[in-house]
Design a protein around this motif. Structure first.
Motif, mmCIF file in Angstrom:
data_model
loop_
_atom_site.group_PDB
_atom_site.id
_atom_site.type_symbol
_atom_site.label_atom_id
_atom_site.label_comp_id
_atom_site.label_asym_id
_atom_site.label_seq_id
_atom_site.Cartn_x
_atom_site.Cartn_y
_atom_site.Cartn_z
ATOM 1 N N ASP A 26 0.888 -1.155 0.000
ATOM 2 C CA ASP A 26 0.000 0.000 0.000
ATOM 3 C C ASP A 26 0.930 1.211 0.000
ATOM 4 O OD1 ASP A 26 -2.181 1.690 0.229
ATOM 5 O OD2 ASP A 26 -2.441 1.347 2.373
ATOM 6 N N VAL A 27 0.526 2.290 -0.614
ATOM 7 C CA VAL A 27 1.401 3.458 -0.684
ATOM 8 C C VAL A 27 1.152 4.405 0.469
ATOM 9 C CG1 VAL A 27 2.079 5.451 -2.078
ATOM 10 C CG2 VAL A 27 1.619 3.257 -3.180
ATOM 11 N N MET A 28 -0.105 4.606 0.791
ATOM 12 C CA MET A 28 -0.445 5.592 1.820
ATOM 13 C C MET A 28 -0.612 4.902 3.173
ATOM 14 S SD MET A 28 -2.988 7.988 -0.441
ATOM 15 C CE MET A 28 -4.015 6.636 -1.014
ATOM 16 N N ALA A 70 3.554 6.425 9.332
ATOM 17 C CA ALA A 70 4.948 6.204 9.738
ATOM 18 C C ALA A 70 5.915 6.163 8.554
ATOM 19 C CB ALA A 70 5.107 4.967 10.604
ATOM 20 N N LEU A 71 5.653 5.331 7.561
ATOM 21 C CA LEU A 71 6.557 5.190 6.424
ATOM 22 C C LEU A 71 5.715 4.861 5.199
ATOM 23 C CD1 LEU A 71 9.617 5.100 5.669
ATOM 24 C CD2 LEU A 71 9.527 2.652 6.113
ATOM 25 N N ASP A 72 5.726 5.734 4.195
ATOM 26 C CA ASP A 72 4.895 5.487 3.015
ATOM 27 C C ASP A 72 5.494 4.367 2.161
ATOM 28 O OD1 ASP A 72 6.290 6.766 0.406
ATOM 29 O OD2 ASP A 72 6.807 7.962 2.171
ATOM 30 N N PHE A 78 3.007 -1.974 -6.186
ATOM 31 C CA PHE A 78 2.263 -0.983 -5.411
ATOM 32 C C PHE A 78 0.781 -1.240 -5.650
ATOM 33 C CE2 PHE A 78 6.265 1.405 -6.248
ATOM 34 C CZ PHE A 78 6.662 1.572 -4.933
ATOM 35 N N TYR A 79 0.014 -1.351 -4.572
ATOM 36 C CA TYR A 79 -1.425 -1.619 -4.643
ATOM 37 C C TYR A 79 -2.098 -0.529 -3.836
ATOM 38 C CZ TYR A 79 -5.706 -4.492 -4.653
ATOM 39 O OH TYR A 79 -6.978 -4.963 -4.845
ATOM 40 N N MET A 114 -4.465 5.610 -4.525
ATOM 41 C CA MET A 114 -4.042 6.971 -4.839
ATOM 42 C C MET A 114 -4.251 7.273 -6.318
ATOM 43 S SD MET A 114 0.184 6.707 -4.796
ATOM 44 C CE MET A 114 0.385 8.428 -4.550
ATOM 45 N N ASP A 115 -4.127 8.506 -6.692
ATOM 46 C CA ASP A 115 -4.266 8.963 -8.062
ATOM 47 C C ASP A 115 -3.372 8.140 -8.997
ATOM 48 O OD1 ASP A 115 -4.947 11.079 -10.120
ATOM 49 O OD2 ASP A 115 -2.752 11.292 -10.009
ATOM 50 N N GLU A 116 -3.934 7.646 -10.102
ATOM 51 C CA GLU A 116 -3.181 6.754 -10.983
ATOM 52 C C GLU A 116 -1.937 7.410 -11.569
ATOM 53 O OE1 GLU A 116 -3.652 3.463 -14.508
ATOM 54 O OE2 GLU A 116 -5.300 4.865 -14.201
ATOM 55 N N GLU A 117 -2.007 8.676 -11.889
ATOM 56 C CA GLU A 117 -0.843 9.348 -12.458
ATOM 57 C C GLU A 117 0.331 9.350 -11.466
ATOM 58 O OE1 GLU A 117 0.075 13.754 -14.118
ATOM 59 O OE2 GLU A 117 -1.802 12.833 -14.801
ATOM 60 N N ARG A 118 0.032 9.632 -10.210
ATOM 61 C CA ARG A 118 1.078 9.610 -9.170
ATOM 62 C C ARG A 118 1.580 8.191 -8.922
ATOM 63 N NH1 ARG A 118 -1.450 11.983 -4.183
ATOM 64 N NH2 ARG A 118 0.525 11.353 -3.260
ATOM 65 N N LEU A 119 0.670 7.228 -8.954
ATOM 66 C CA LEU A 119 1.048 5.834 -8.744
ATOM 67 C C LEU A 119 1.932 5.336 -9.887
ATOM 68 C CD1 LEU A 119 0.646 3.541 -6.736
ATOM 69 C CD2 LEU A 119 -1.404 2.888 -8.003
#
Length: 138
Positions: free
Chosen positions: A66-68, A71-73, A94-95, A98-103
């Motif tokens: 998970d990205v978000m 403690a630690l992204d 990454f699953y 969040m916004d697809e462009e940022r992902l």
């Protein structure tokens, strides 16, 4: 006469191992059950802290992040994990919601990484894992 031969490794090959890191316990159960039903050994973690020791202990082929997370992204964690010498071929998926462009950008700038939007579902995640493993079970 020698000791009896251990035939377990010949008759039952090691299942691929996927470490799932997500701070949402329901998501851990859902993803873990889905992957386990498809012949993947799952190691769950609901916190980013301490994941490097899990990687060293279990040596997963794939880490689903998970990205978000607090403690630690996921992006920072991925860079930390990819620096571990004990798992040189480990891949990151990454699953995230969040916004697809940022992902996309995060996956593009992270070595050996790909991404799946949570809204695309578990079948898409399994397909990404299968592709990263280099097999055609999906």
């Amino acid at each position: 006469m020698g000791a009896p031969e251990d035939t377990r490794s010949k008759s039952s090959p090691r299942l691929p191992t996927v470490l799932i890191v997500d701070d949402n316990p329901d998501m851990l159960v859902q993803v873990g059950s889905y992957l386990a039903a498809r012949g993947i050994r799952v190691v769950p973690s609901n916190a980013a802290l301490g994941v490097s020791s899990l990687v060293i202990r279990h040596r997963p082929e794939i880490v689903v992040l998970d990205v978000m997370m607090p403690a630690l992204d996921g992006g920072s964690l991925a860079k930390l994990l990819l620096g571990l010498k004990s798992v040189p071929d480990m891949r990151i998926v990454f699953y995230s919601s969040m916004d697809e462009e940022r992902l996309y950008e995060l996956a593009r700038t992270t070595p050996r990484a790909s991404y799946v939007l949570k809204s695309d579902g578990l079948a898409a995640l399994y397909e990404a894992i299968s592709t990263a493993l280099g097999d055609s079970r999906g």
